[in-house]
Design an enzyme around this catalytic site. Sequence first.
Site, short mmCIF file in Angstrom:
data_model
loop_
_atom_site.label_atom_id
_atom_site.label_comp_id
_atom_site.label_asym_id
_atom_site.label_seq_id
_atom_site.Cartn_x
_atom_site.Cartn_y
_atom_site.Cartn_z
N LYS A 125 0.83 -1.21 0.00
CA LYS A 125 0.00 0.00 0.00
C LYS A 125 0.86 1.26 0.00
CE LYS A 125 -4.14 -2.14 1.85
NZ LYS A 125 -3.66 -3.52 1.64
N LYS A 160 -8.31 2.19 5.07
CA LYS A 160 -7.86 0.80 5.07
C LYS A 160 -6.59 0.64 5.89
CE LYS A 160 -6.01 1.46 0.35
NZ LYS A 160 -6.12 0.99 -1.04
N ARG A 210 -6.25 -5.02 -12.14
CA ARG A 210 -4.93 -5.59 -11.84
C ARG A 210 -4.12 -5.65 -13.13
NH1 ARG A 210 -2.71 -8.97 -8.20
NH2 ARG A 210 -3.43 -7.34 -6.77
N ARG A 225 -11.56 -6.14 -11.62
CA ARG A 225 -12.29 -6.87 -10.58
C ARG A 225 -13.45 -5.99 -10.13
NH1 ARG A 225 -6.92 -7.43 -7.31
NH2 ARG A 225 -6.88 -5.33 -8.16
N ARG A 233 -15.96 -3.32 -2.61
CA ARG A 233 -14.64 -3.90 -2.89
C ARG A 233 -14.71 -4.79 -4.13
NH1 ARG A 233 -13.84 -6.89 2.67
NH2 ARG A 233 -15.97 -7.47 2.06
N ASP A 273 -2.43 -2.08 -9.09
CA ASP A 273 -3.87 -1.92 -8.96
C ASP A 273 -4.25 -0.50 -9.35
OD1 ASP A 273 -3.98 -4.50 -8.13
OD2 ASP A 273 -4.44 -4.06 -6.03
N GLU A 281 -2.38 0.59 -5.50
CA GLU A 281 -1.46 -0.31 -4.80
C GLU A 281 -0.44 -0.84 -5.78
OE1 GLU A 281 -3.05 -3.52 -2.46
OE2 GLU A 281 -4.58 -2.28 -1.52
N ASN A 283 1.50 -4.40 -5.90
CA ASN A 283 1.59 -5.72 -5.28
C ASN A 283 2.85 -6.43 -5.74
OD1 ASN A 283 -1.31 -6.34 -3.97
ND2 ASN A 283 -1.53 -5.04 -5.77
#
Length: 316
Positions: A125, A160, A210, A225, A233, A273, A281, A283
């Site tokens: 994050k 978050k 993603r 997503r 979410r 993301d 984000e 990842n």
Amino acid sequence: MRLLFVADPLEQFNIKKDSTYAMMREAAGRGHELFACEPKQLVWQRGGRVVAKLRQIALSGDPVYWFTEQDTPEIALADLDAVLMRKDPPFDSEYFYATHLLQQAERDGARVFNKPAALRDHPEKLAILEFPQFIGPTLVTREAEAIKRFHAEHRDVILKPLDGMGGMGIFRVGPDGLNLGSIIETLNKDGAQTVMVQRYLPEIVQGDKRILVIGGEPVPFCLARIPQGSEIRGNLAAGGKGVAQPLSARDREIASTLGPILAARGLLLAGLDVIGDSLTEINVTSPTCFREITDQTGFDVAKVFVDALESALRHR
């Protein structure tokens, strides 16, 4: 080549959607030998090298009993051709310690992907803070009053925890501020834990995209997503629907800028993301979505990954 996958227990894999399994299948198809262990099996003792008790596996083709195995003696990680760190988050203390053991294995001569130091340097994050030109309004703080001021300015926000995964612990607070105080207390634990707050991005209804970056180059398709029902979410673990789609011009701009930077730091694989036009984000622990993108588009993500891995091993 002999490849070691440091991962969660093999018995927990859902091979219909598991990206690590996709890597294994592609590698096995090229004749590479497969080994697996969990981080808890990494061992170092003064005077020796980092070793592990490994499971040598072969893929069976059966959808349930998908591998056969034979135990091996303890093997030094440096005696293998590559070590792939694919342990799922959370990035907790044990994950952190595992990266140090893997870095010691690098000192022994092991080739580890992604590099352990790079895993530590890119918390998923917080890594976006380096690229403010691509992110929306964002606040990182422990202070309740700072969060309240941010909400007063932006009116609709997402809060978050920094160590969450799969959408866990994410809250949305709208203009009415309902339950903001309680949510802050839940996440920051009376100022003991740091929280990330971001302006709500309404483009989430089109999906949390993603974008996979392999060897510094973006895969040409992302997986959007899309939240379902009343859910905010998009994470697949939270019930989001994955829809593969070509990268937009903005997606390519973000990925093409970050890709070479991340690759130069030893991140062979990263998952960006993006919601709308904003990076949310980065990842790096065990990016997923290989299977979904391949199944929906025919673009073989695992092939590209193993190509990049083999190329990295050739160019030591």
